[in-house]
Design a protein around this motif. Structure first.
Motif, PDB file in Angstrom:
ATOM      1  N   TYR A 196       0.841  -1.203   0.000  1.00 12.54           N
ATOM      2  CA  TYR A 196       0.000   0.000   0.000  1.00 12.54           C
ATOM      3  C   TYR A 196       0.869   1.243   0.000  1.00 12.54           C
ATOM      4  O   TYR A 196       2.058   1.188   0.294  1.00 12.54           O
ATOM      5  N   VAL A 248       2.965  -0.341   3.592  1.00 10.37           N
ATOM      6  CA  VAL A 248       2.526  -1.573   4.253  1.00 10.37           C
ATOM      7  C   VAL A 248       2.509  -2.710   3.233  1.00 10.37           C
ATOM      8  O   VAL A 248       1.858  -2.601   2.197  1.00 10.37           O
ATOM      9  N   ALA A 278       0.898  -5.612   2.581  1.00 10.02           N
ATOM     10  CA  ALA A 278      -0.303  -6.292   3.072  1.00 10.02           C
ATOM     11  C   ALA A 278      -0.361  -7.733   2.583  1.00 10.02           C
ATOM     12  O   ALA A 278      -0.837  -8.616   3.285  1.00 10.02           O
ATOM     13  N   PRO A 298      -5.635 -14.483  10.937  1.00 14.09           N
ATOM     14  CA  PRO A 298      -5.973 -13.480  11.947  1.00 14.09           C
ATOM     15  C   PRO A 298      -6.196 -12.114  11.316  1.00 14.09           C
ATOM     16  O   PRO A 298      -5.877 -11.898  10.148  1.00 14.09           O
ATOM     17  N   SER A 299      -6.727 -11.197  12.073  1.00 10.92           N
ATOM     18  CA  SER A 299      -7.005  -9.850  11.587  1.00 10.92           C
ATOM     19  C   SER A 299      -5.734  -9.198  11.053  1.00 10.92           C
ATOM     20  O   SER A 299      -4.683  -9.289  11.667  1.00 10.92           O
ATOM     21  N   GLY A 300      -5.864  -8.568   9.895  1.00 14.73           N
ATOM     22  CA  GLY A 300      -4.739  -7.834   9.330  1.00 14.73           C
ATOM     23  C   GLY A 300      -3.757  -8.673   8.544  1.00 14.73           C
ATOM     24  O   GLY A 300      -2.706  -8.186   8.142  1.00 14.73           O
ATOM     25  N   CYS A 301      -4.085  -9.948   8.283  1.00 12.11           N
ATOM     26  CA  CYS A 301      -3.123 -10.816   7.601  1.00 12.11           C
ATOM     27  C   CYS A 301      -3.202 -10.665   6.082  1.00 12.11           C
ATOM     28  O   CYS A 301      -2.426 -11.272   5.364  1.00 12.11           O
ATOM     29  N   GLY A 302      -4.157  -9.879   5.583  1.00 13.81           N
ATOM     30  CA  GLY A 302      -4.197  -9.628   4.140  1.00 13.81           C
ATOM     31  C   GLY A 302      -5.295 -10.362   3.391  1.00 13.81           C
ATOM     32  O   GLY A 302      -5.275 -10.407   2.162  1.00 13.81           O
ATOM     33  N   LYS A 303      -6.251 -10.917   4.098  1.00 10.11           N
ATOM     34  CA  LYS A 303      -7.335 -11.658   3.432  1.00 10.11           C
ATOM     35  C   LYS A 303      -8.173 -10.749   2.538  1.00 10.11           C
ATOM     36  O   LYS A 303      -8.390 -11.043   1.360  1.00 10.11           O
ATOM     37  N   THR A 304      -8.626  -9.637   3.132  1.00  6.78           N
ATOM     38  CA  THR A 304      -9.470  -8.717   2.362  1.00  6.78           C
ATOM     39  C   THR A 304      -8.707  -8.163   1.167  1.00  6.78           C
ATOM     40  O   THR A 304      -9.240  -8.068   0.066  1.00  6.78           O
ATOM     41  N   THR A 305      -7.446  -7.806   1.399  1.00  3.48           N
ATOM     42  CA  THR A 305      -6.645  -7.266   0.302  1.00  3.48           C
ATOM     43  C   THR A 305      -6.546  -8.280  -0.839  1.00  3.48           C
ATOM     44  O   THR A 305      -6.690  -7.927  -2.012  1.00  3.48           O
ATOM     45  N   GLU A 365     -16.046 -12.245   4.747  1.00  2.00           N
ATOM     46  CA  GLU A 365     -16.682 -12.438   6.054  1.00  2.00           C
ATOM     47  C   GLU A 365     -18.177 -12.136   5.983  1.00  2.00           C
ATOM     48  O   GLU A 365     -18.677 -11.289   6.729  1.00  2.00           O
ATOM     49  N   HIS A 395     -12.085 -15.162   9.519  1.00  4.14           N
ATOM     50  CA  HIS A 395     -11.038 -15.337  10.517  1.00  4.14           C
ATOM     51  C   HIS A 395     -11.472 -16.375  11.543  1.00  4.14           C
ATOM     52  O   HIS A 395     -10.813 -16.582  12.551  1.00  4.14           O
TER      53      HIS A 395
HETATM   54  N1  LIG Z   1      -6.065   1.043   1.985  1.00  2.00           N
HETATM   55  C1  LIG Z   1      -5.053   0.663   2.773  1.00  2.00           C
HETATM   56  N2  LIG Z   1      -3.960   1.445   2.897  1.00  2.00           N
HETATM   57  C2  LIG Z   1      -2.914   1.073   3.675  1.00  2.00           C
HETATM   58  N3  LIG Z   1      -2.864  -0.074   4.371  1.00  2.00           N
HETATM   59  C3  LIG Z   1      -3.913  -0.895   4.296  1.00  2.00           C
HETATM   60  C4  LIG Z   1      -5.069  -0.582   3.495  1.00  2.00           C
HETATM   61  N4  LIG Z   1      -5.955  -1.604   3.609  1.00  2.00           N
HETATM   62  C5  LIG Z   1      -5.399  -2.493   4.431  1.00  2.00           C
HETATM   63  N5  LIG Z   1      -4.166  -2.082   4.838  1.00  2.00           N
HETATM   64  C6  LIG Z   1      -3.253  -2.821   5.724  1.00  2.00           C
HETATM   65  O1  LIG Z   1      -2.937  -4.035   5.087  1.00  2.00           O
HETATM   66  C7  LIG Z   1      -2.920  -5.105   6.009  1.00  2.00           C
HETATM   67  C8  LIG Z   1      -3.891  -6.183   5.577  1.00  2.00           C
HETATM   68  O2  LIG Z   1      -5.203  -5.665   5.606  1.00  2.00           O
HETATM   69  P1  LIG Z   1      -6.478  -6.524   5.211  1.00  2.00           P
HETATM   70  O3  LIG Z   1      -7.655  -5.621   5.259  1.00  2.00           O
HETATM   71  O4  LIG Z   1      -6.229  -7.223   3.934  1.00  2.00           O
HETATM   72  O5  LIG Z   1      -6.538  -7.561   6.415  1.00  2.00           O
HETATM   73  P2  LIG Z   1      -7.615  -8.692   6.752  1.00  2.00           P
HETATM   74  O6  LIG Z   1      -6.888  -9.979   6.765  1.00  2.00           O
HETATM   75  O7  LIG Z   1      -8.789  -8.590   5.851  1.00  2.00           O
HETATM   76  O8  LIG Z   1      -8.016  -8.309   8.234  1.00  2.00           O
HETATM   77  P3  LIG Z   1      -9.439  -8.369   8.974  1.00  2.00           P
HETATM   78  O9  LIG Z   1      -9.663  -9.779   9.381  1.00  2.00           O
HETATM   79  O10 LIG Z   1      -9.221  -7.480  10.157  1.00  2.00           O
HETATM   80  O11 LIG Z   1     -10.466  -7.847   8.021  1.00  2.00           O
HETATM   81  C9  LIG Z   1      -3.241  -4.499   7.359  1.00  2.00           C
HETATM   82  O12 LIG Z   1      -2.017  -4.295   8.030  1.00  2.00           O
HETATM   83  C10 LIG Z   1      -3.900  -3.195   7.028  1.00  2.00           C
HETATM   84  O13 LIG Z   1      -3.645  -2.244   8.020  1.00  2.00           O
END
Ligand SMILES: Nc1ncnc2c1ncn2[C@@H]1O[C@H](COP(=O)(O)OP(=O)(O)OP(=O)(O)O)[C@@H](O)[C@H]1O
Ligand SMILES: [Mg+2]
Lengths: 291, 355
Positions: free
Chosen positions: B14, B18, B20, B39-46, B161, B194
């Motif tokens: 990003y 970051v 991600a 876990p939260s923040g591991c990059g699934k949504t990305t 989710e 998660h």
């Molecule tokens: N638009 C963005 N700009 C900068 N960093 C981002 C952005 N979106 C997500 N991140 C960072 O990228 C990492 C992965 O985020 P992501 O949303 O993919 O996690 P996740 O696995 O879906 O978490 P969760 O279970 O909490 O939804 C996190 O550290 C988050 O802070």
């Protein structure tokens, strides 16, 4: 009305007393006085024997000049509003959706900075730009694009330019708040379902920002039709608007009653718009009431 | 027609720097229920947003049925997506929400009406066509989001989710319904969660993610029974992890505890981590002697009654704390804190982990 609250006023109710007084003193009293004056034959303070009359309103309706002035005022207000919306919407959208904090701060400053200078100063600046020997005409002529200076000053166009500059921030700030509250994922959902970015904007963001468009337009329109300094300086008394006419009636003709009647017309135009605004809002966002 | 997805060495950095998603590589097969778990923040949504086209990978490629779509805009990808917050259009009715994708495809009114009706019937929402999203319960909104995504017969269905906001009962019901629907329609489904129980219960295969990387891809049983990394073993279910030095065919994990390594792992030297699931250990009243390598003495420290089973924490003589889970079969004896016990296990149940 809650009867228990009415019979046992609690301490908190006292806190709104000052603002209620202020409101009554500076809002309802002047408007009430103005309404009364508009139907009297003269000023009761200097002339004890006054009578009730409708002649100020009859005069207004009977004379095409006054109707023309009303229409000019409304026309300037409408054009100013539309131009402010056309400039303000993209800006507001950009500001609401920009990711970087610095970018947002810079945009906000750019929008607010003009408001730090007085209206008179800004209007004089436009005069130096728009006059026959002003920056715009000189530049265009030196580039050979025109041979005669364009008539920009003392026209409605000049007034609209000046008013738009002054009132665009109001439009932008109103819209930014509304657009910022629209979830970006709605647009993404639309794109995911096959809508091009433009289509997604038209189908989702635009309708959802209608309340902001209406509110911003209402605000700018009301401010534009009651503007005084800019129409005088950039219109140079060549263009007559309601506020200028009202001022003339009081300061030159001492006809307070007629001025009051004109003021009431200005107020009624604004009020009608507020009513129309609420109606329109009810139609476009019917779901709000259903919740 | 459902499609397969190939994620080839995709990374996403990003703007703020970051990382991600970090060199993720995995294949989603056609018609498969594939979960991204972590876990939260591991990059699934990305990862999901890159598949949908809302984010562009910093490097790597995404292919659908072999065709590179890395730079195809989202609206041309023909994928359905169910957002975590559903992202229903608040200014449109249920029927209009579901019809949206069909309208964008330029279908005629009669076809759209028929398809919307069928889709709403499929998610059991017939009769609610004219409501607005705000007039629906969470579960109903979730179904509308699902209907809106599947009515366009997408090549791939992406869910972020989707059940996260529902209460437990409804969540289980929706899990079941979603799984059934997916099988019935033969959908390729990428499902972000998660919740490990949800992933284990629903998926054909799971990718466990951690810190932007994929730790392991496998079927639920593989992930549970043969975790390959310490993270996966720890993240999925309860487990005991031991780390120690190889001594011949055994592992010396310190404090006087020696574990016999499984037959396949007897060769080699150096440091090793192993995992042992609590339910693979048997708990019996203190025995006379403990067979070195596959049993140990200890004292019950506390108990946690789970209903169908009891989870004990046992402190071994040397100081190790071990979780042991015993089925609550009426015949087996229940222990209380302070009881002296002996633990027994089969060396083959030890799972060797990469760190
Ligand atoms: N638009 C963005 N700009 C900068 N960093 C981002 C952005 N979106 C997500 N991140 C960072 O990228 C990492 C992965 O985020 P992501 O949303 O993919 O996690 P996740 O696995 O879906 O978490 P969760 O279970 O909490 O939804 C996190 O550290 C988050 O802070
Ligand atoms: Mg997420």
């Amino acid at each position: 009305m809650n009867s228990t609250a009415a019979t046992r006023p609690n301490g908190l109710a006292l806190f709104i007393l000052p603002s209620a007084l202020l409101f009554a003193l500076f809002f309802f009293l002047p408007i009430g006085l103005m309404a009364v004056m508009s139907v009297l034959t003269g000023n009761p303070v200097v002339m004890p024997k006054v009578a009730f009359t409708t002649r100020h309103y009859v005069r207004m309706i009977g004379d095409p000049f006054y109707l023309e002035v009303i229409w000019t005022t409304v026309r300037i207000g409408l054009v100013t509003t539309l131009v402010a919306l056309a400039i303000g919407y993209p800006l507001a959208h950009w500001m609401a959706r920009i990711k970087s904090r610095t970018g947002h701060a810079l945009l906000l400053m750019a929008v607010l900075a003009p408001m730090l200078t007085g209206i008179v100063v800004r209007t004089f600046a436009w005069m130096t730009l728009l006059s026959d020997k002003g920056v715009v005409n000189e530049t265009l002529m030196s580039l050979g694009l025109i041979s005669q200076p364009l008539k920009l000053m003392y026209t409605e166009t000049g007034i609209v330019v000046g008013l738009v500059h002054i009132y665009v921030p109001f439009m932008v700030l109103t819209l930014t708040g509304v657009i910022g509250r629209i979830d970006e994922r709605l647009e993404q959902a639309a794109e995911n379902l096959g809508a091009s970015p433009l289509r997604a904007f038209l189908e989702v963001t635009l309708p959802l920002s209608l309340p902001g468009i209406l509110a911003g337009s209402l605000l700018v329109f009301a401010l534009a039709i009651s503007a005084y300094v800019t129409p005088i300086l950039l219109g140079g008394f060549q263009i007559m608007t309601l506020p200028i006419l009202i001022y003339q009636q009081i300061s030159a003709n001492f006809n307070v009653g007629f001025a009051a009647a004109l003021g009431i017309v200005l107020l009624v135009i604004s009020l009608l718009l507020v009513v129309a605004y609420n109606r329109a809002l009810g139609l476009v966002s019917g779901q709000r009431e259903l919740q | 027609m459902s499609a397969s997805i190939e994620i080839a060495g995709v990374s996403k950095v990003y703007d703020g720097g970051v990382r991600a998603v970090d060199a993720v590589a995995m294949d989603v097969r056609q018609g498969e229920f594939f979960s991204l778990l972590g876990p939260s923040g591991c990059g699934k949504t990305t990862t999901l947003r890159m598949i949908a086209g809302f984010e562009t990978p910093s490097s790597g490629a995404i292919r659908v049925d072999g065709a590179d779509i890395t730079h195809v805009p989202a609206h041309k990808r023909d994928m359905g997506m169910v957002f975590q917050n559903y992202a229903l259009f608040p200014h449109r009715t249920v029927a209009e929400n579901v019809a949206f994708g069909l309208r964008m495809r330029g279908l005629d009114k009669a076809t759209i009406a028929a398809k919307v009706k069928a889709a709403l019937a499929m998610v059991e929402l017939s009769g609610l066509e004219d409501r607005r999203p705000a007039q629906l319960s969470g579960g109903q909104q979730q179904r509308v989001a699902l209907a809106r995504a599947i009515v366009i017969a997408p090549r791939v269905l992406l869910c972020d989710e989707p059940l996260g906001a529902l209460d437990k009962k409804l969540r289980q019901q929706m899990q079941f319904e979603l799984k059934q629907l997916q099988k019935k329609l033969g959908l390729t489904l990428v499902f972000v969660t998660h919740d490990q129980e949800e992933a284990l219960a629903m998926s054909d295969r799971i990718a466990v993610m951690n810190g932007g990387r994929v730790e392991q891809v496998g079927t639920p049983t593989e992930i549970y029974n043969q975790p390959t990394t310490r993270f996966v073993a720890d993240f999925i279910g309860d487990t005991n992890i031991f780390r120690g030095e190889r001594v011949g065919p055994n592992l010396d994990v310190g404090k006087g505890l020696i574990l016999a390594l499984p037959p396949s792992e007897m060769q080699g030297t150096g440091v090793l981590s192993v995992a042992l699931r609590p339910e693979k250990i048997r708990l019996i009243p203190r025995a006379e002697s403990a067979a070195a390598g596959s049993s140990a003495h200890g004292i019950v420290e506390n108990t946690n009654f789970l209903g169908g089973a009891v989870l004990y924490r046992v402190e071994l003589a040397g100081g190790h704390r071990v979780l042991v889970q015993q089925p609550n079969a009426g015949t087996s004896r229940l222990f209380v804190p302070g009881n002296g016990v002996t633990l027994e296990w089969t060396p083959a149940d030890l799972v060797v982990l990469k760190d």
